[in-house]
Design a protein around this motif. Structure first.
Motif, short mmCIF file in Angstrom:
data_model
loop_
_atom_site.label_atom_id
_atom_site.label_comp_id
_atom_site.label_asym_id
_atom_site.label_seq_id
_atom_site.Cartn_x
_atom_site.Cartn_y
_atom_site.Cartn_z
N GLU A 183 0.90 -1.15 0.00
CA GLU A 183 0.00 0.00 0.00
C GLU A 183 0.93 1.19 0.00
O GLU A 183 1.60 1.47 1.00
N THR A 184 1.03 1.88 -1.13
CA THR A 184 2.03 2.93 -1.29
C THR A 184 1.56 3.98 -2.29
O THR A 184 0.68 3.71 -3.11
N THR A 185 2.19 5.11 -2.23
CA THR A 185 1.94 6.16 -3.21
C THR A 185 2.85 6.02 -4.41
O THR A 185 2.71 6.75 -5.39
N LEU A 186 3.79 5.08 -4.36
CA LEU A 186 4.70 4.84 -5.47
C LEU A 186 3.95 4.21 -6.65
O LEU A 186 2.99 3.46 -6.45
N SER A 187 4.43 4.47 -7.85
CA SER A 187 3.89 3.79 -9.02
C SER A 187 4.42 2.35 -9.03
O SER A 187 5.41 2.03 -8.36
N LYS A 188 3.77 1.51 -9.81
CA LYS A 188 4.23 0.12 -9.93
C LYS A 188 5.66 0.08 -10.44
O LYS A 188 6.49 -0.71 -9.97
N GLU A 189 5.98 0.94 -11.40
CA GLU A 189 7.32 0.98 -11.96
C GLU A 189 8.36 1.41 -10.93
O GLU A 189 9.45 0.84 -10.86
N GLN A 190 8.01 2.42 -10.12
CA GLN A 190 8.94 2.88 -9.08
C GLN A 190 9.19 1.77 -8.06
O GLN A 190 10.33 1.53 -7.67
N ALA A 191 8.12 1.12 -7.63
CA ALA A 191 8.25 0.05 -6.63
C ALA A 191 9.08 -1.10 -7.20
O ALA A 191 9.96 -1.63 -6.52
N GLN A 192 8.83 -1.47 -8.44
CA GLN A 192 9.58 -2.56 -9.06
C GLN A 192 11.05 -2.22 -9.13
O GLN A 192 11.91 -3.05 -8.83
N GLU A 193 11.37 -0.99 -9.50
CA GLU A 193 12.77 -0.57 -9.58
C GLU A 193 13.44 -0.66 -8.21
O GLU A 193 14.58 -1.14 -8.09
N LEU A 194 12.75 -0.25 -7.16
CA LEU A 194 13.31 -0.32 -5.81
C LEU A 194 13.55 -1.77 -5.38
O LEU A 194 14.58 -2.08 -4.77
N LEU A 195 12.62 -2.66 -5.73
CA LEU A 195 12.78 -4.07 -5.38
C LEU A 195 13.98 -4.67 -6.11
O LEU A 195 14.76 -5.43 -5.53
N GLU A 196 14.12 -4.31 -7.39
CA GLU A 196 15.25 -4.83 -8.16
C GLU A 196 16.58 -4.26 -7.66
O GLU A 196 17.58 -4.99 -7.58
N GLU A 197 16.60 -2.99 -7.26
CA GLU A 197 17.81 -2.40 -6.70
C GLU A 197 18.19 -3.06 -5.39
O GLU A 197 19.36 -3.11 -5.03
N ALA A 198 17.19 -3.58 -4.66
CA ALA A 198 17.44 -4.28 -3.40
C ALA A 198 17.93 -5.70 -3.63
O ALA A 198 18.27 -6.40 -2.68
N GLY A 199 17.95 -6.14 -4.90
CA GLY A 199 18.52 -7.44 -5.23
C GLY A 199 17.53 -8.55 -5.52
O GLY A 199 17.91 -9.72 -5.55
N PHE A 200 16.27 -8.20 -5.74
CA PHE A 200 15.25 -9.22 -5.97
C PHE A 200 14.75 -9.14 -7.41
O PHE A 200 14.49 -8.06 -7.92
#
Length: 64
Positions: free
Chosen positions: A43-60
């Motif tokens: 549940e976030t104000t981030l876009s799906k693309e922003q959230a996906q980028e953050l998850l990938e930067e975290a190594g997933f």
């Protein structure tokens, strides 16, 4: 609500990494992680693309 299936989550350290990654850009986000199914709900104000980028930067790897 955003939903992702990822690979590479194996422990509570992974849950913490996912949570930190998302909350670094949205401190009020709610993050739910299920290690057994490799599923994340946000549940976030981030876009799906922003959230996906953050998850990938975290190594997933985001599968869907």
């Amino acid at each position: 609500m955003l939903q992702f299936t990822v690979s590479g989550m194996t422990c509570t350290g992974c849950i913490n990494a996912v949570t930190r990654a998302i909350k670094s850009q949205d401190s009020l986000a709610e993050v739910k992680v299920d290690l057994a199914t490799q599923h994340i709900e946000l549940e976030t104000t981030l876009s799906k693309e922003q959230a996906q980028e953050l998850l990938e930067e975290a190594g997933f790897a985001v599968l869907g």
